[in-house]
Design a protein around this motif. Structure first.
Motif, PDB file in Angstrom:
ATOM      1  N   ILE A 146       0.829  -1.205   0.000  1.00  8.65           N
ATOM      2  CA  ILE A 146       0.000   0.000   0.000  1.00  8.65           C
ATOM      3  C   ILE A 146       0.866   1.259   0.000  1.00  8.65           C
ATOM      4  O   ILE A 146       1.853   1.353   0.740  1.00  8.65           O
ATOM      5  N   LEU A 147       0.483   2.224  -0.832  1.00  9.97           N
ATOM      6  CA  LEU A 147       1.004   3.580  -0.762  1.00  9.97           C
ATOM      7  C   LEU A 147      -0.113   4.455  -0.214  1.00  9.97           C
ATOM      8  O   LEU A 147      -1.162   4.601  -0.847  1.00  9.97           O
ATOM      9  N   HIS A 148       0.087   4.984   0.979  1.00  4.82           N
ATOM     10  CA  HIS A 148      -0.943   5.759   1.678  1.00  4.82           C
ATOM     11  C   HIS A 148      -0.462   7.202   1.830  1.00  4.82           C
ATOM     12  O   HIS A 148       0.568   7.449   2.457  1.00  4.82           O
ATOM     13  N   CYS A 149      -1.197   8.119   1.247  1.00  8.31           N
ATOM     14  CA  CYS A 149      -0.871   9.547   1.312  1.00  8.31           C
ATOM     15  C   CYS A 149      -2.003  10.298   2.010  1.00  8.31           C
ATOM     16  O   CYS A 149      -3.161   9.875   1.965  1.00  8.31           O
ATOM     17  N   ALA A 150      -1.651  11.413   2.624  1.00  2.47           N
ATOM     18  CA  ALA A 150      -2.660  12.290   3.218  1.00  2.47           C
ATOM     19  C   ALA A 150      -2.176  13.729   3.107  1.00  2.47           C
ATOM     20  O   ALA A 150      -0.975  14.006   3.225  1.00  2.47           O
ATOM     21  N   THR A 151      -3.109  14.642   2.869  1.00  3.54           N
ATOM     22  CA  THR A 151      -2.789  16.061   2.788  1.00  3.54           C
ATOM     23  C   THR A 151      -4.018  16.876   3.165  1.00  3.54           C
ATOM     24  O   THR A 151      -5.153  16.399   3.050  1.00  3.54           O
ATOM     25  N   ASP A 152      -3.764  18.119   3.595  1.00  6.04           N
ATOM     26  CA  ASP A 152      -4.871  19.049   3.855  1.00  6.04           C
ATOM     27  C   ASP A 152      -4.857  20.201   2.857  1.00  6.04           C
ATOM     28  O   ASP A 152      -5.488  21.227   3.089  1.00  6.04           O
ATOM     29  N   ILE A 153      -4.152  20.013   1.757  1.00  6.18           N
ATOM     30  CA  ILE A 153      -4.083  21.013   0.692  1.00  6.18           C
ATOM     31  C   ILE A 153      -4.866  20.485  -0.507  1.00  6.18           C
ATOM     32  O   ILE A 153      -4.469  19.496  -1.141  1.00  6.18           O
ATOM     33  N   ALA A 154      -5.977  21.117  -0.831  1.00  5.17           N
ATOM     34  CA  ALA A 154      -6.928  20.572  -1.803  1.00  5.17           C
ATOM     35  C   ALA A 154      -6.313  20.381  -3.186  1.00  5.17           C
ATOM     36  O   ALA A 154      -6.511  19.346  -3.828  1.00  5.17           O
ATOM     37  N   ASP A 155      -5.549  21.365  -3.680  1.00  4.80           N
ATOM     38  CA  ASP A 155      -5.014  21.220  -5.027  1.00  4.80           C
ATOM     39  C   ASP A 155      -3.917  20.164  -5.084  1.00  4.80           C
ATOM     40  O   ASP A 155      -3.734  19.490  -6.102  1.00  4.80           O
ATOM     41  N   TYR A 156      -3.195  19.996  -3.989  1.00  4.44           N
ATOM     42  CA  TYR A 156      -2.192  18.920  -3.924  1.00  4.44           C
ATOM     43  C   TYR A 156      -2.902  17.567  -3.901  1.00  4.44           C
ATOM     44  O   TYR A 156      -2.457  16.608  -4.534  1.00  4.44           O
ATOM     45  N   ALA A 157      -4.005  17.481  -3.184  1.00  2.00           N
ATOM     46  CA  ALA A 157      -4.776  16.235  -3.147  1.00  2.00           C
ATOM     47  C   ALA A 157      -5.221  15.837  -4.549  1.00  2.00           C
ATOM     48  O   ALA A 157      -5.138  14.659  -4.932  1.00  2.00           O
ATOM     49  N   GLU A 158      -5.695  16.799  -5.326  1.00  2.00           N
ATOM     50  CA  GLU A 158      -6.116  16.499  -6.695  1.00  2.00           C
ATOM     51  C   GLU A 158      -4.928  16.055  -7.543  1.00  2.00           C
ATOM     52  O   GLU A 158      -5.045  15.129  -8.359  1.00  2.00           O
ATOM     53  N   GLN A 159      -3.781  16.714  -7.369  1.00  2.00           N
ATOM     54  CA  GLN A 159      -2.587  16.298  -8.110  1.00  2.00           C
ATOM     55  C   GLN A 159      -2.177  14.887  -7.707  1.00  2.00           C
ATOM     56  O   GLN A 159      -1.826  14.065  -8.553  1.00  2.00           O
ATOM     57  N   MET A 160      -2.196  14.601  -6.401  1.00  2.00           N
ATOM     58  CA  MET A 160      -1.872  13.254  -5.927  1.00  2.00           C
ATOM     59  C   MET A 160      -2.772  12.220  -6.592  1.00  2.00           C
ATOM     60  O   MET A 160      -2.307  11.174  -7.070  1.00  2.00           O
ATOM     61  N   LEU A 161      -4.059  12.504  -6.612  1.00  2.00           N
ATOM     62  CA  LEU A 161      -5.010  11.559  -7.188  1.00  2.00           C
ATOM     63  C   LEU A 161      -4.715  11.342  -8.667  1.00  2.00           C
ATOM     64  O   LEU A 161      -4.732  10.198  -9.152  1.00  2.00           O
ATOM     65  N   ASP A 162      -4.425  12.409  -9.391  1.00  2.00           N
ATOM     66  CA  ASP A 162      -4.125  12.284 -10.821  1.00  2.00           C
ATOM     67  C   ASP A 162      -2.848  11.471 -11.044  1.00  2.00           C
ATOM     68  O   ASP A 162      -2.810  10.575 -11.906  1.00  2.00           O
ATOM     69  N   VAL A 163      -1.809  11.777 -10.290  1.00  2.00           N
ATOM     70  CA  VAL A 163      -0.517  11.107 -10.478  1.00  2.00           C
ATOM     71  C   VAL A 163      -0.606   9.633 -10.109  1.00  2.00           C
ATOM     72  O   VAL A 163      -0.124   8.754 -10.840  1.00  2.00           O
ATOM     73  N   LEU A 164      -1.222   9.347  -8.987  1.00  2.00           N
ATOM     74  CA  LEU A 164      -1.336   7.957  -8.539  1.00  2.00           C
ATOM     75  C   LEU A 164      -2.210   7.145  -9.489  1.00  2.00           C
ATOM     76  O   LEU A 164      -1.899   5.988  -9.790  1.00  2.00           O
ATOM     77  N   THR A 165      -3.287   7.735  -9.969  1.00  2.00           N
ATOM     78  CA  THR A 165      -4.173   7.032 -10.894  1.00  2.00           C
ATOM     79  C   THR A 165      -3.463   6.720 -12.204  1.00  2.00           C
ATOM     80  O   THR A 165      -3.728   5.685 -12.832  1.00  2.00           O
ATOM     81  N   ALA A 166      -2.549   7.593 -12.609  1.00  2.00           N
ATOM     82  CA  ALA A 166      -1.843   7.405 -13.880  1.00  2.00           C
ATOM     83  C   ALA A 166      -0.730   6.370 -13.806  1.00  2.00           C
ATOM     84  O   ALA A 166      -0.232   5.937 -14.850  1.00  2.00           O
ATOM     85  N   GLU A 167      -0.336   5.965 -12.607  1.00  2.00           N
ATOM     86  CA  GLU A 167       0.742   4.974 -12.478  1.00  2.00           C
ATOM     87  C   GLU A 167       0.178   3.572 -12.699  1.00  2.00           C
ATOM     88  O   GLU A 167      -0.635   3.090 -11.910  1.00  2.00           O
ATOM     89  N   PRO A 168       0.583   2.896 -13.778  1.00  2.00           N
ATOM     90  CA  PRO A 168      -0.029   1.600 -14.110  1.00  2.00           C
ATOM     91  C   PRO A 168       0.230   0.495 -13.098  1.00  2.00           C
ATOM     92  O   PRO A 168      -0.534  -0.475 -13.049  1.00  2.00           O
ATOM     93  N   ALA A 169       1.274   0.639 -12.285  1.00  2.00           N
ATOM     94  CA  ALA A 169       1.576  -0.405 -11.305  1.00  2.00           C
ATOM     95  C   ALA A 169       0.702  -0.306 -10.055  1.00  2.00           C
ATOM     96  O   ALA A 169       0.736  -1.207  -9.211  1.00  2.00           O
ATOM     97  N   MET A 170      -0.089   0.770  -9.933  1.00  2.00           N
ATOM     98  CA  MET A 170      -0.891   0.995  -8.731  1.00  2.00           C
ATOM     99  C   MET A 170      -2.373   1.029  -9.069  1.00  2.00           C
ATOM    100  O   MET A 170      -2.765   1.441 -10.161  1.00  2.00           O
ATOM    101  N   GLU A 171      -3.197   0.599  -8.122  1.00  2.00           N
ATOM    102  CA  GLU A 171      -4.649   0.674  -8.278  1.00  2.00           C
ATOM    103  C   GLU A 171      -5.254   1.294  -7.029  1.00  2.00           C
ATOM    104  O   GLU A 171      -4.812   1.049  -5.906  1.00  2.00           O
ATOM    105  N   ASN A 172      -6.279   2.100  -7.232  1.00  3.49           N
ATOM    106  CA  ASN A 172      -6.945   2.782  -6.134  1.00  3.49           C
ATOM    107  C   ASN A 172      -7.778   1.791  -5.331  1.00  3.49           C
ATOM    108  O   ASN A 172      -8.498   0.966  -5.902  1.00  3.49           O
ATOM    109  N   THR A 173      -7.692   1.876  -4.006  1.00  2.00           N
ATOM    110  CA  THR A 173      -8.508   1.017  -3.152  1.00  2.00           C
ATOM    111  C   THR A 173      -9.886   1.617  -2.904  1.00  2.00           C
ATOM    112  O   THR A 173     -10.729   0.982  -2.272  1.00  2.00           O
ATOM    113  N   ALA A 174     -10.096   2.841  -3.387  1.00  5.11           N
ATOM    114  CA  ALA A 174     -11.373   3.539  -3.178  1.00  5.11           C
ATOM    115  C   ALA A 174     -11.811   4.143  -4.502  1.00  5.11           C
ATOM    116  O   ALA A 174     -11.102   4.108  -5.494  1.00  5.11           O
ATOM    117  N   ASP A 175     -12.996   4.705  -4.504  1.00  2.40           N
ATOM    118  CA  ASP A 175     -13.501   5.424  -5.664  1.00  2.40           C
ATOM    119  C   ASP A 175     -13.142   6.890  -5.483  1.00  2.40           C
ATOM    120  O   ASP A 175     -13.923   7.692  -4.988  1.00  2.40           O
TER     121      ASP A 175
END
Length: 229
Positions: free
Chosen positions: A167-196
């Protein structure tokens, strides 16, 4: 001919602000660093976790442990796994070592320094059970976004260090960073989201004093949990 090591672009992902140690910080370092500290430098090769921790167990890497509030609590609650915490600030490391001693933790080691060389040179592929990146430096100015640690190149490196199912677990309280994290992590083919999208905060991640200040200031908290395929 053996494959050459990949060439990485080394940009600092933290804004180092040297604070002044209090006497208790100096005392904690003198007394506890031999017990909890990891002496490693680039060029020294990959870590042997069994030798480092004195046993064979799953290993969690926490990048940016801050004052150690979360690291100590999670290490205490999860003693069947070993925790390697990475932090640059000596005051935070001293606080973490004090917390670890109070809890009687034997499953913690701390590396003081930049996490990126450790990721590139110090860890074996597939050796980690989990990587945690909690509330990293947000680098809010757009021209500094390249310094954020959650970006494609670094995530690819992290994914390679996780075991399948890790598991790669990230947390942030910065909204635009959270969106960037979601985009970057979703684009990595070796990783899959555990949530929607964003994940609910898991019970195992404690709410820290830092996080409560963010909530009091009106900021939302975003968790992301991605699994290595």
């Amino acid at each position: 001919m053996p494959d050459e090591e990949p060439q990485h672009r080394h940009i600092l992902t933290f804004n180092f602000r040297q604070g002044r140690n209090k006497p208790r910080h100096d005392e904690a370092f003198a007394r506890l660093w031999p017990r909890y500290g990891l002496e490693w430098s680039p060029g020294e090769g990959r870590l042997d976790f069994a030798r480092l921790f004195g046993r064979t167990a799953p290993v969690v890497l926490e990048i940016g442990s801050g004052n150690g509030e979360a690291a100590a609590a999670m290490g205490d609650a999860d003693r069947d796994r070993d925790l390697l915490a990475v932090e640059v600030y000596p005051q935070g490391i001293a606080d973490l070592m004090d917390r670890a001693e109070e809890r009687g933790l034997d499953n913690l080691r701390i590396y003081q320094g930049d996490a990126l060389p450790l990721l590139w040179e110090g860890l074996e592929a597939g050796s980690l059970d989990e990587i945690r990146v909690y509330f990293p430096d947000p680098w809010p100015k757009k021209r500094h976004h390249k310094r954020r640690i959650i970006q494609a190149e670094h995530v690819k490196t992290m994914a390679a260090l996780l075991r399948p199912g890790g598991i790669l677990h990230c947390a942030t309280d910065i909204a635009d960073y959270a969106e960037q994290m979601l985009d970057v992590l979703t684009a990595e083919p070796a990783m899959e989201n555990t949530a929607d999208g964003f994940a609910p905060r898991p019970d195992r991640r404690p709410v820290t004093k830092f996080e409560r200040r963010g909530v009091a200031a009106g900021r939302d908290i975003f968790d992301l949990e991605f699994r290595r395929r």
